[in-house]
Design an enzyme around this catalytic site. Structure first.
Site, mmCIF file in Angstrom:
data_model
loop_
_atom_site.group_PDB
_atom_site.id
_atom_site.type_symbol
_atom_site.label_atom_id
_atom_site.label_comp_id
_atom_site.label_asym_id
_atom_site.label_seq_id
_atom_site.Cartn_x
_atom_site.Cartn_y
_atom_site.Cartn_z
ATOM 1 N N HIS A 56 -2.855 0.615 7.619
ATOM 2 C CA HIS A 56 -3.127 1.040 5.897
ATOM 3 C C HIS A 56 -2.900 2.361 5.438
ATOM 4 O O HIS A 56 -3.273 3.322 6.281
ATOM 5 C CB HIS A 56 -4.580 0.137 5.630
ATOM 6 C CG HIS A 56 -5.010 0.008 3.828
ATOM 7 N ND1 HIS A 56 -3.969 -0.202 3.045
ATOM 8 C CD2 HIS A 56 -6.121 0.604 3.361
ATOM 9 C CE1 HIS A 56 -4.476 -0.246 2.131
ATOM 10 N NE2 HIS A 56 -5.935 0.204 2.073
ATOM 11 N N CYS A 66 0.747 -1.157 -0.079
ATOM 12 C CA CYS A 66 0.081 -0.059 -0.043
ATOM 13 C C CYS A 66 0.741 1.184 0.031
ATOM 14 O O CYS A 66 0.536 2.287 -0.545
ATOM 15 C CB CYS A 66 -1.041 -0.037 1.257
ATOM 16 S SG CYS A 66 -0.283 -0.035 2.753
ATOM 17 N N SER A 125 -4.847 -3.089 -1.831
ATOM 18 C CA SER A 125 -5.020 -3.828 -0.788
ATOM 19 C C SER A 125 -5.165 -5.065 -0.879
ATOM 20 O O SER A 125 -5.650 -5.396 -2.417
ATOM 21 C CB SER A 125 -5.994 -3.031 0.087
ATOM 22 O OG SER A 125 -6.458 -3.898 1.136
#
Length: 335
Positions: A175, A140, A192
C-alpha cells in the site's frame, strides 16, 4: 494465471513494484493495468469484465446485471477543489482528500491509468491531469500521483511517498500513500479500501508518529507491518524532468526496536530537509515536454467514461514466517 509458491510470491512482489508486470499481485490476488490509454480498447475492456467475474462474489451475475442493464444511474463527476486565498493548509488538504475519495476506490481489478515510477515528474503530472478529466475510480498509486498534482500550488506543503508492506495469513500486501509535511506537522493523503489507511490530518509531530498511526490501523485488520519505504520530497515544478525518489529509506520494521525505528525515521526526516533548497535540473523545452505526455489514446472502446540514489536498508533478508493458525488460512483480509 500465475501459480507460485509463497516464497516466490514475495520475490515477485518486490520485482513487480519496480518493473510493473502486466499481471500484478497483491496478497496473492492478481490485478491488471490498462496499458493502452483511454478510451479503453476492447481487449482490455473484456479482460476487465472476465476478471471481475472471477474475483467478486457472485461475479458473473454482477457482470450480467450491469452489462445487460438498459439504464444505469448517472455517476456524479467530482469537481477539482478550488480555494479562497484565506483557506488554511489543513482545510485545503481535507478538500483534496474529499476529491480523491469522491473518485472512489477502483474495485474492478484493472487499474485504468498506467503509472511507471521511472517516468519524469512532468509526464506523471500529465497523467494526473487526465485523471481529473476522466474522473474514473483509482487505486492507491494513482491517488499518490493525483495528490502530488493537486498540492503543486501549495509551496508550504512538502510531499513524499510513503509505502507499506504487510503480511497476513502468509501473503504479503502493498500500500502507498502521499505523506505531507507543513507547519511542523505530518499527515497523509491517499485512497484505500479501509478508511483508516488513507487520509491522516496534519497533526502528527514526527514522521515516526505518523508511521505508528498506520501500523496501529494495520493491527486492527490483523496485518503485521513488515517494511516501510519512504521517499524524498517531491519537486513543486510541474515541468520537472526529475524522477520521484520513491524509496530513499527502506526499513525492515521487524528487525528494528521501536527506538531504532524512530531514530531511522528521524534521520530520514533530516535527509528530506537537506533536499529543500537544492537546485533542480532545468525544465525541458516545450517540444520536449510534449513528448513526455501520457500514453497515446487508443481507438474507441465499448465505453469511455463512467458519466521507484540512495537506499538505506535496515536489515538482512528475512526468512518467511509460518502461516497463522488454520482458522485464518484461506481467508485474506485485503487492505
Amino acid at each position: 494465471m500465475l501459480r507460485t509458491t509463497v516464497g516466490s510470491v514475495e520475490e515477485r512482489d518486490e520485482e513487480q513494484e519496480d518493473e510493473g508486470d502486466e499481471e500484478l499481485r497483491d496478497g496473492g490476488v492478481p490485478f491488471f493495468v490498462n496499458r493502452g490509454g483511454l478510451p479503453v480498447d476492447e481487449e482490455t475492456w473484456e479482460r476487465m469484465w472476465r476478471h471481475v467475474a472471477r474475483i467478486h462474489p457472485n461475479g458473473e451475475a454482477l457482470c450480467k446485471g450491469i452489462r445487460g442493464a438498459t439504464e444505469l444511474p448517472k455517476i456524479p463527476i467530482p469537481s477539482v477543489p478550488t480555494y479562497q486565498p484565506t483557506t488554511s493548509i489543513p482545510q485545503r488538504l481535507e478538500a483534496i482528500q474529499k476529491y480523491i475519495r469522491d473518485l472512489q476506490y477502483n474495485h474492478t481489478g484493472t487499474q485504468f491509468f498506467e503509472i511507471k515510477k521511472s517516468r519524469p515528474l512532468t509526464a506523471l503530472m500529465d497523467i494526473a491531469k487526465e485523471m481529473t478529466r476522466e474522473a474514473l475510480p483509482i487505486k492507491c498509486l494513482e491517488a499518490v500521483i493525483l495528490g502530488i498534482y493537486l498540492t503543486n500550488n501549495m509551496p508550504g506543503v512538502e510531499r513524499f511517498p510513503l509505502s507499506f508492506k504487510t503480511q497476513f495469513s502468509g501473503n504479503h500486501f502493498h500500500h502507498i500513500v502521499l505523506g505531507v509535511h507543513s507547519g511542523g506537522r505530518f499527515g497523509a493523503l491517499g485512497i484505500s479500501r479501509r478508511e483508516d489507511l488513507m487520509f491522516k490530518p496534519l497533526e502528527f509531530r514526527t514522521l515516526a508518529d505518523l508511521v505508528q498511526e498506520f501500523e496501529g490501523a494495520y493491527r486492527g485488520y490483523w496485518h503485521t507491518l513488515r517494511k516501510v519505504k519512504i521517499g524524498q520530497y517531491v519537486s513543486h515544478d510541474l515541468h520537472s524532468v526529475e524522477q520521484i525518489e520513491w524509496k530513499h529509506s527502506i526499513l525492515d520494521v521487524d528487525k528494528l526496536t521501536k527506538e531504532e525505528l524512530r531514530r531511522e525515521l528521524e534521520r530520514h526526516t533530516r535527509d528530506m530537509r537537506l533536499k529543500i533548497g537544492k537546485p533542480a535540473p532545468p525544465s525541458p523545452t516545450k517540444d520536449r515536454r510534449n513528448s513526455m505526455g501520457s500514453p497515446l489514446r487508443g481507438p474507441g472502446s465499448p465505453m469511455r467514461r463512467i458519466s521507484r540514489v540512495e537506499r538505506r536498508p535496515s536489515g538482512e533478508k528475512k526468512v518467511l514466517e509460518q502461516k497463522p493458525s488454520s482458522d485464518m488460512n484461506g481467508y485474506q483480509i485485503r487492505v
